[in-house]
Scaffold this active site. Structure first.
Site, PDB file in Angstrom:
ATOM      1  N   TYR A   1       0.855  -1.196   0.000  1.00  0.00           N
ATOM      2  CA  TYR A   1       0.000   0.000   0.000  1.00  0.00           C
ATOM      3  C   TYR A   1       0.899   1.257   0.000  1.00  0.00           C
ATOM      4  O   TYR A   1       0.542   2.302  -0.525  1.00  0.00           O
ATOM      5  CB  TYR A   1      -0.967  -0.016   1.189  1.00  0.00           C
ATOM      6  CG  TYR A   1      -2.159   0.906   1.009  1.00  0.00           C
ATOM      7  CD1 TYR A   1      -3.021   0.762  -0.079  1.00  0.00           C
ATOM      8  CD2 TYR A   1      -2.435   1.919   1.926  1.00  0.00           C
ATOM      9  CE1 TYR A   1      -4.110   1.607  -0.252  1.00  0.00           C
ATOM     10  CE2 TYR A   1      -3.528   2.760   1.765  1.00  0.00           C
ATOM     11  CZ  TYR A   1      -4.360   2.597   0.670  1.00  0.00           C
ATOM     12  OH  TYR A   1      -5.436   3.438   0.509  1.00  0.00           O
TER      13      TYR A   1
ATOM     14  N   LYS B   1      -3.040   8.373   2.979  1.00  0.00           N
ATOM     15  CA  LYS B   1      -4.259   8.193   3.788  1.00  0.00           C
ATOM     16  C   LYS B   1      -4.034   8.649   5.232  1.00  0.00           C
ATOM     17  O   LYS B   1      -4.966   9.152   5.870  1.00  0.00           O
ATOM     18  CB  LYS B   1      -4.739   6.736   3.749  1.00  0.00           C
ATOM     19  CG  LYS B   1      -5.302   6.284   2.392  1.00  0.00           C
ATOM     20  CD  LYS B   1      -6.526   7.056   1.940  1.00  0.00           C
ATOM     21  CE  LYS B   1      -7.260   6.331   0.798  1.00  0.00           C
ATOM     22  NZ  LYS B   1      -8.366   7.171   0.249  1.00  0.00           N
TER      23      LYS B   1
HETATM   24  O1  0WE Z   1      -6.914   3.006  -1.664  1.00  0.00           O
HETATM   25  C1  0WE Z   1      -6.972   1.989  -2.315  1.00  0.00           C
HETATM   26  C2  0WE Z   1      -6.559   1.961  -3.773  1.00  0.00           C
HETATM   27  C3  0WE Z   1      -5.870   3.197  -4.197  1.00  0.00           C
HETATM   28  C4  0WE Z   1      -5.139   3.144  -5.499  1.00  0.00           C
HETATM   29  C5  0WE Z   1      -5.180   2.109  -6.407  1.00  0.00           C
HETATM   30  C6  0WE Z   1      -4.456   2.185  -7.610  1.00  0.00           C
HETATM   31  C7  0WE Z   1      -4.416   1.061  -8.603  1.00  0.00           C
HETATM   32  C8  0WE Z   1      -4.067   1.527  -9.989  1.00  0.00           C
HETATM   33  C9  0WE Z   1      -4.366   4.247  -5.793  1.00  0.00           C
HETATM   34  N1  0WE Z   1      -3.649   4.344  -6.937  1.00  0.00           N
HETATM   35  C10 0WE Z   1      -3.706   3.347  -7.837  1.00  0.00           C
HETATM   36  N2  0WE Z   1      -2.954   3.485  -8.978  1.00  0.00           N
HETATM   37  C11 0WE Z   1      -3.047   2.629 -10.020  1.00  0.00           C
HETATM   38  O2  0WE Z   1      -2.325   2.787 -11.031  1.00  0.00           O
HETATM   39  N3  0WE Z   1      -7.369   0.830  -1.706  1.00  0.00           N
HETATM   40  C12 0WE Z   1      -7.732   0.859  -0.314  1.00  0.00           C
HETATM   41  C13 0WE Z   1      -7.408  -0.455  -2.375  1.00  0.00           C
HETATM   42  C14 0WE Z   1      -6.073  -1.103  -2.164  1.00  0.00           C
HETATM   43  O3  0WE Z   1      -5.020  -0.761  -2.915  1.00  0.00           O
HETATM   44  C15 0WE Z   1      -3.937  -1.505  -2.466  1.00  0.00           C
HETATM   45  C16 0WE Z   1      -4.342  -2.314  -1.415  1.00  0.00           C
HETATM   46  C17 0WE Z   1      -5.703  -2.062  -1.202  1.00  0.00           C
HETATM   47  C18 0WE Z   1      -6.578  -2.665  -0.174  1.00  0.00           C
HETATM   48  C19 0WE Z   1      -2.625  -1.490  -2.906  1.00  0.00           C
HETATM   49  C20 0WE Z   1      -1.716  -2.342  -2.308  1.00  0.00           C
HETATM   50  C21 0WE Z   1      -2.098  -3.155  -1.247  1.00  0.00           C
HETATM   51  C22 0WE Z   1      -3.409  -3.154  -0.795  1.00  0.00           C
END
Ligand code: 0WE
Length: 255
Positions: free
Chosen positions: A155, A162
């Site tokens: 993450y 966050k």
């Molecule tokens: O906040 C999120 C996702 C945020 C996110 C996702 C992406 C994917 C594609 C931000 N930037 C990008 N950029 C991209 O190019 N989550 C809470 C979902 C999430 O994302 C993770 C998680 C979880 C849960 C990433 C790594 C590990 C766990």
């Protein structure tokens, strides 16, 4: 009808799987009138088609949250169509894919700047312009994730963003309390959205949560949306600056 007669702006709908879209549907069910932003022409059609399913034409504004001129134009437009505003949903985040795949250690200056600009500062930028329209008080809700607080492998810079978002919620809540504007964060468990689908190992993460969470399952997007309605509604009138976990209890477990 918990949100009857209330007007809200939803920032962060990309497609039908978006948490922002689930919140929009729940808020509409409770009687709210909604406006939406979309990020660039790429997402205009998707947001336009979804909002049309709510019946009646919802106001739509192009708004890249890193662009002050577009945020200004969004609120200028809202002033014309709504006049006043009761709530704001912030459900936007972005980090470079390569920085969500490697170690946090390799985070670049530009990747860090971009992630915090899109995912954290944007809440303050939106709140600044929203508050003058919240003449009868208001409620601002930002989506967050447990990676703000504990290390979730990969993450990475999003966890830092966050953490800054959750701290911003507290500082905004302090500033806006006298204006009767509440500001809260909603910390959702993992949900299969477009943002999540690109992440390798996401399915295994969901299985892990399912085996450890007190409720022994993953959260449903409808449960996240209903908790958002609670935070937008007078039912939560005494709550501000809080992070509400909607994660089947995962965050309370130490081992
Ligand atoms: O906040 C999120 C996702 C945020 C996110 C996702 C992406 C994917 C594609 C931000 N930037 C990008 N950029 C991209 O190019 N989550 C809470 C979902 C999430 O994302 C993770 C998680 C979880 C849960 C990433 C790594 C590990 C766990």
């Amino acid at each position: 009808m918990l949100l009857e007669g209330k007007r809200g702006l939803i920032v962060g709908v990309a497609n039908k799987r978006s948490i922002a879209w689930a919140i929009a549907q729940a808020a509409h069910r409770e009687g709210a009138k909604l406006a939406f932003t979309y990020q660039g022409e790429r997402l205009k059609e998707s947001v336009s088609e979804l909002s049309a399913t709510l019946g009646g034409a919802s106001p739509l504004f192009e708004c890249d949250v890193t662009n002050d001129a577009q945020i200004d134009a969004t609120f200028q437009g809202l002033k014309e169509v709504f006049g006043t505003l009761d709530f704001l949903i912030h459900a936007v985040a972005f980090a470079k894919k390569e920085e969500l795949e490697a170690e946090f250690l390799i985070t670049s200056r530009e990747g860090y700047r971009l992630a915090l600009d899109v995912s954290s500062y944007s809440l303050t930028a939106l709140a600044q312009r929203a508050v003058p329209f919240m003449t009868d008080g208001g409620s601002i809700v930002a989506l967050t994730y447990y990676g703000a607080e504990k290390v979730i492998p990969r993450y990475n810079v999003m966890g830092v963003a966050k953490a800054a978002l959750e701290a911003s919620v507290r500082y905004l809540a302090f500033d806006l309390g006298p204006k009767k504007v509440r500001v809260n964060a909603l910390s959702s468990g993992p949900v299969q959205t477009l943002a999540a689908r690109g992440i390798s190992g996401f399915t295994d993460m969901m299985k892990h949560v399912e085996s450890r969470a007190p409720l022994r399952r993953n959260v449903l997007i409808e449960e996240v949306a209903n908790a958002a309605v609670f935070l937008l509604s007078p039912l939560s009138s005494g709550i501000t600056g809080e992070t509400l976990y909607v994660d089947c209890g995962y965050n309370i477990v130490g081992m």
